[in-house]
Design a protein around this motif. Structure first.
Motif, PDB file in Angstrom:
ATOM      1  N   VAL A 371      53.647 120.258  51.120  1.00  0.00           N
ATOM      2  CA  VAL A 371      54.741 119.811  50.257  1.00  0.00           C
ATOM      3  C   VAL A 371      56.029 119.541  51.027  1.00  0.00           C
ATOM      4  O   VAL A 371      56.990 119.022  50.453  1.00  0.00           O
ATOM      5  N   SER A 372      56.051 119.885  52.331  1.00  0.00           N
ATOM      6  CA  SER A 372      57.284 119.764  53.119  1.00  0.00           C
ATOM      7  C   SER A 372      57.080 118.815  54.290  1.00  0.00           C
ATOM      8  O   SER A 372      55.976 118.709  54.843  1.00  0.00           O
ATOM      9  N   ASN A 373      58.161 118.159  54.686  1.00  0.00           N
ATOM     10  CA  ASN A 373      58.099 117.216  55.809  1.00  0.00           C
ATOM     11  C   ASN A 373      59.433 117.175  56.538  1.00  0.00           C
ATOM     12  O   ASN A 373      60.501 117.392  55.967  1.00  0.00           O
ATOM     13  N   LYS A 374      59.321 116.889  57.842  1.00  0.00           N
ATOM     14  CA  LYS A 374      60.479 116.491  58.648  1.00  0.00           C
ATOM     15  C   LYS A 374      60.025 115.358  59.539  1.00  0.00           C
ATOM     16  O   LYS A 374      58.974 115.440  60.189  1.00  0.00           O
ATOM     17  N   ASN A 375      60.796 114.287  59.634  1.00  0.00           N
ATOM     18  CA  ASN A 375      60.421 113.145  60.451  1.00  0.00           C
ATOM     19  C   ASN A 375      60.696 113.415  61.929  1.00  0.00           C
ATOM     20  O   ASN A 375      61.766 113.913  62.287  1.00  0.00           O
ATOM     21  N   HIS A 376      59.718 113.101  62.751  1.00  0.00           N
ATOM     22  CA  HIS A 376      59.828 113.246  64.202  1.00  0.00           C
ATOM     23  C   HIS A 376      61.016 112.425  64.705  1.00  0.00           C
ATOM     24  O   HIS A 376      61.178 111.262  64.361  1.00  0.00           O
ATOM     25  N   TYR A 377      61.850 113.079  65.514  1.00  0.00           N
ATOM     26  CA  TYR A 377      63.055 112.453  66.079  1.00  0.00           C
ATOM     27  C   TYR A 377      64.026 112.015  64.974  1.00  0.00           C
ATOM     28  O   TYR A 377      64.845 111.134  65.186  1.00  0.00           O
ATOM     29  N   THR A 378      63.920 112.595  63.816  1.00  0.00           N
ATOM     30  CA  THR A 378      64.719 112.253  62.619  1.00  0.00           C
ATOM     31  C   THR A 378      64.673 110.754  62.315  1.00  0.00           C
ATOM     32  O   THR A 378      65.657 110.161  61.841  1.00  0.00           O
ATOM     33  N   ARG A 379      63.505 110.140  62.560  1.00  0.00           N
ATOM     34  CA  ARG A 379      63.359 108.695  62.320  1.00  0.00           C
ATOM     35  C   ARG A 379      63.699 108.350  60.881  1.00  0.00           C
ATOM     36  O   ARG A 379      63.355 109.052  59.946  1.00  0.00           O
ATOM     37  N   TRP A 380      64.335 107.188  60.726  1.00  0.00           N
ATOM     38  CA  TRP A 380      64.731 106.731  59.390  1.00  0.00           C
ATOM     39  C   TRP A 380      64.955 105.228  59.399  1.00  0.00           C
ATOM     40  O   TRP A 380      65.402 104.673  60.404  1.00  0.00           O
ATOM     41  N   GLU A 381      64.646 104.609  58.289  1.00  0.00           N
ATOM     42  CA  GLU A 381      64.974 103.203  58.078  1.00  0.00           C
ATOM     43  C   GLU A 381      65.334 102.997  56.616  1.00  0.00           C
ATOM     44  O   GLU A 381      64.788 103.660  55.736  1.00  0.00           O
ATOM     45  N   GLY A 382      66.255 102.083  56.363  1.00  0.00           N
ATOM     46  CA  GLY A 382      66.679 101.826  54.998  1.00  0.00           C
ATOM     47  C   GLY A 382      67.525 102.964  54.453  1.00  0.00           C
ATOM     48  O   GLY A 382      68.200 103.686  55.193  1.00  0.00           O
ATOM     49  N   TRP A 383      67.465 103.136  53.132  1.00  0.00           N
ATOM     50  CA  TRP A 383      68.290 104.166  52.497  1.00  0.00           C
ATOM     51  C   TRP A 383      67.442 105.175  51.737  1.00  0.00           C
ATOM     52  O   TRP A 383      67.436 106.354  52.043  1.00  0.00           O
ATOM     53  N   ASP A 384      66.691 104.688  50.749  1.00  0.00           N
ATOM     54  CA  ASP A 384      65.954 105.604  49.885  1.00  0.00           C
ATOM     55  C   ASP A 384      64.452 105.391  49.886  1.00  0.00           C
ATOM     56  O   ASP A 384      63.726 106.098  49.193  1.00  0.00           O
ATOM     57  N   GLU A 385      63.958 104.425  50.671  1.00  0.00           N
ATOM     58  CA  GLU A 385      62.537 104.102  50.576  1.00  0.00           C
ATOM     59  C   GLU A 385      61.656 105.269  51.007  1.00  0.00           C
ATOM     60  O   GLU A 385      60.599 105.516  50.410  1.00  0.00           O
ATOM     61  N   PHE A 386      62.080 106.032  52.017  1.00  0.00           N
ATOM     62  CA  PHE A 386      61.252 107.152  52.453  1.00  0.00           C
ATOM     63  C   PHE A 386      61.151 108.201  51.361  1.00  0.00           C
ATOM     64  O   PHE A 386      60.088 108.800  51.158  1.00  0.00           O
ATOM     65  N   TYR A 387      62.228 108.438  50.649  1.00  0.00           N
ATOM     66  CA  TYR A 387      62.180 109.409  49.553  1.00  0.00           C
ATOM     67  C   TYR A 387      61.247 108.920  48.442  1.00  0.00           C
ATOM     68  O   TYR A 387      60.556 109.732  47.799  1.00  0.00           O
TER      69      TYR A 387
END
Length: 604
Positions: A371-387
């Motif tokens: 139920v829990s996650n953290k992205n490797h190297y705090t990777r992110w793109e966009g704003w809310d798509e990952f959520y």
């Protein structure tokens, strides 16, 4: 029994959707998330015409309304008769109270000195995203000012028996944009001093930081932590030392509860943690390299210091069966460490890749409930798509949002609290758990430790420290730093919880609905409606008078009720500690030092 007046929020969700369709960001809808996290009871009405303004109560306009003159006059008359009004912006309603919006402020700072007694002073200018300068009459009390020209930013107007508060600061936009950052499509602008080189070609959370490297950071005191051994050249650098979004939350809560108390309205709220707990600590582990030796050293250390962690497993590879079983047997949580840095076949950004890695983690750990996650190297793109992907997949709490560089540790996203992210006109059903520092004594100078803990305790949030097994295995001074942060947080009364525990507790308490009634003799009956039992809960009541003392406190359920006077968000509160049963639990409180007026209302 007479039901106490409570909080009404004017929230037109239809207009919010229409405005969003036309490209307007309805930041004001996020007030529901702020209130839901506090668990203060409130009703939502779509328009002021749907609310009968009869008797004392608290009325919140999260966005300045455009009211015809007769409705604005009706609100003014209601306030004059003892109502409490809070409004973001002024609009036509402000004119009825002598308050007007003048120049807009897209991005600014606000000074709160606390001299008026309504707000605690804040020792830094608070970052504000959006708002307006206010023009007011001579009878208004200025609670906060814009830093650049000292014009009013938040004002209070006393009128008859009531009070009206107008905020020129867009509090909701400020909270959302600080804690979620700006959308990430390109590298961020690095700190000029070289301490946060976010322009590294890899898109990540801290590319979207809204807070300023130049004006919102400070070098932490070095005297707090001194270690003979350590990483050569790891000197203190400026960090984001204040949680700006949480400070706005706290200011709003002080205004809300203060206005309610001024008008004789009792607003109970459900404390964030079990009774008596000032804040909570969280230790996460990223399994980079998937080394069995690294894991064994780390597990030995965690056994020694008695802490349970959230172990984020990174693709590809994984541990052998014996190591995985040892992690679970020791009480650590199995979680995902989503890899989108491009070093393996499915290690790229995308829904399909996240889904595949989640399935891999389930298979590798033999644990279905990831139920829990953290992205490797705090990777992110966009704003809310990952959520949005998290919601589809069943990930209920994400702890990615935090620093990747030593110059943006602390509170780069301005918060230590769990919150749901904004997406369009709604909130997504996934919790954001902020991260504050990585690998003390190796990546991050240990002087940040006490700065983080001080602020987390002050805001009653979560202190999140990340350690990598590779550094714990290779370096004794990193192990010592881990020992010390666990010991220091524990000394301060913070229990160490996994992300799964944080998620479960927050979701339990968000299902609780409170209401309060006045009883004969000046007592109160506070009912908690809970679909599931919650042991050790703490219901908070702002004291009706500084001299108030509890005479009796008891529960219909027979569970003990332990009253205590505590400080929360700078306010003196009565904490009612008890076990909430499934269903309805009603607590009864009588006061020894508060008299009852002939009309039955509490006398301040």
């Amino acid at each position: 029994m007479k039901e106490y007046p409570h909080l009404s929020v004017v929230l037109d969700e239809v207009s919010a959707r229409e405005g969003h369709a036309e490209g307007q960001a309805p930041w004001w809808t996020y007030c529901a998330e702020v209130l839901d996290h506090v668990r203060v009871p409130y009703d939502v009405v779509p328009a002021i015409g749907d609310l009968g303004l009869d008797g004392p109560g608290v009325l919140l306009f999260p966005e300045a309304p455009s009211l015809p003159d007769d409705q604005a006059a009706a609100v003014r008359a209601w306030v004059e008769g003892g109502g409490a009004l809070l409004c973001t912006g002024a609009g036509s309603l402000g004119a009825a109270f002598g308050v007007a919006e003048v120049d807009p402020v897209a991005d600014g700072y606000v000074l709160i000195d606390g001299a008026d007694g309504w707000l605690d002073g804040v020792d830094v200018p608070l970052r504000a995203q959006g708002g307006n300068k206010l023009a007011v009459g001579t009878d208004a009390v200025v609670l906060a000012s814009w830093a650049h020209d000292k014009t009013p930013a938040i004002v209070l107007v006393h009128l008859g028996l009531g009070v009206a508060i107008f905020s020129g600061v867009d509090i909701w936009q400020s909270i959302v944009r600080i804690q979620q950052g700006d959308p990430v499509y390109t590298d961020g602008v690095p700190a000029a001093d070289g301490s946060a080189a976010v322009d590294d070609g890899s898109l990540k959370c801290d590319d979207g930081i809204v807070l300023s490297y130049e004006t919102d950071r400070e070098v932490p005191p070095q005297s707090a932590v001194r270690r003979a051994e350590g990483r050569a050249g790891l000197d203190p650098v400026p960090i984001f030392h204040r949680p700006h979004a949480d400070l706005w939350r706290g200011a709003f809560l002080q205004l809300l509860l203060g206005a309610a108390r001024h008008c004789g309205v009792v607003l109970p709220w459900l404390y964030y943690w079990p009774a008596g707990v000032p804040a909570v600590a969280h230790l996460s582990v990223d399994s980079d390299r998937n080394s069995i030796e690294d894991a064994a050293t780390s597990l030995d250390l965690f056994d020694e210091i008695g802490v349970r962690t959230t172990w984020c497993h990174v693709y590809p590879g994984g541990y052998d069966t014996a190591t995985v079983e040892r992690i679970g047997a020791a009480g650590h949580e199995h979680a995902l460490h989503f890899n989108a840095v491009g070093d393996a076949d499915i290690a790229s950004w995308g829904w399909a890749q996240l889904r595949a890695q989640h399935a891999w983690a389930q298979a590798m750990t033999g644990h279905e409930e990831i139920v829990s996650n953290k992205n490797h190297y705090t990777r992110w793109e966009g704003w809310d798509e990952f959520y949005r992907w998290c919601v589809r997949l069943g990930i209920e709490i994400d702890e990615t949002r935090g620093p990747s560089k030593r110059g943006n540790v602390g509170f780069p996203f301005g918060t230590a609290h769990l919150a749901k992210p904004m997406s369009g006109t709604r909130r997504l059903d996934v919790l954001m758990l902020p991260m504050h520092a990585q690998d003390l004594a190796w990546t991050t100078h240990e002087s940040v430790r006490n700065v983080i803990l001080d602020q987390v305790v002050a805001q009653h949030g979560v202190a999140h420290f990340l350690f990598h097994p590779v550094h714990l295995h290779r370096r004794s001074f990193v192990r010592d730093a881990c020992r010390d942060v666990v010991a220091e947080a524990t000394r301060r009364g913070l229990p160490w919880w996994t992300a799964a525990q944080l998620n479960a507790w927050e979701r339990l308490r968000r299902n609780v609905v409170l209401d309060v009634r006045h009883e004969a003799g000046g007592g109160l009956a506070i009912s908690a409606h809970a679909p599931n039992a919650i042991p050790g809960a703490a219901i908070m009541l702002p004291l009706p008078d500084p001299s108030a003392q509890v005479e009796t406190a008891w529960s219909d359920s027979g569970s003990p009720v332990r009253p205590a006077v505590v400080e929360r968000h700078g306010m003196t509160m009565l904490e009612l500690a008890t076990d909430l049963a499934e269903g309805t639990t009603t607590l009864h409180v009588t006061w020894a030092a508060v008299a009852a007026a002939p009309d039955g209302e509490l006398v301040r």
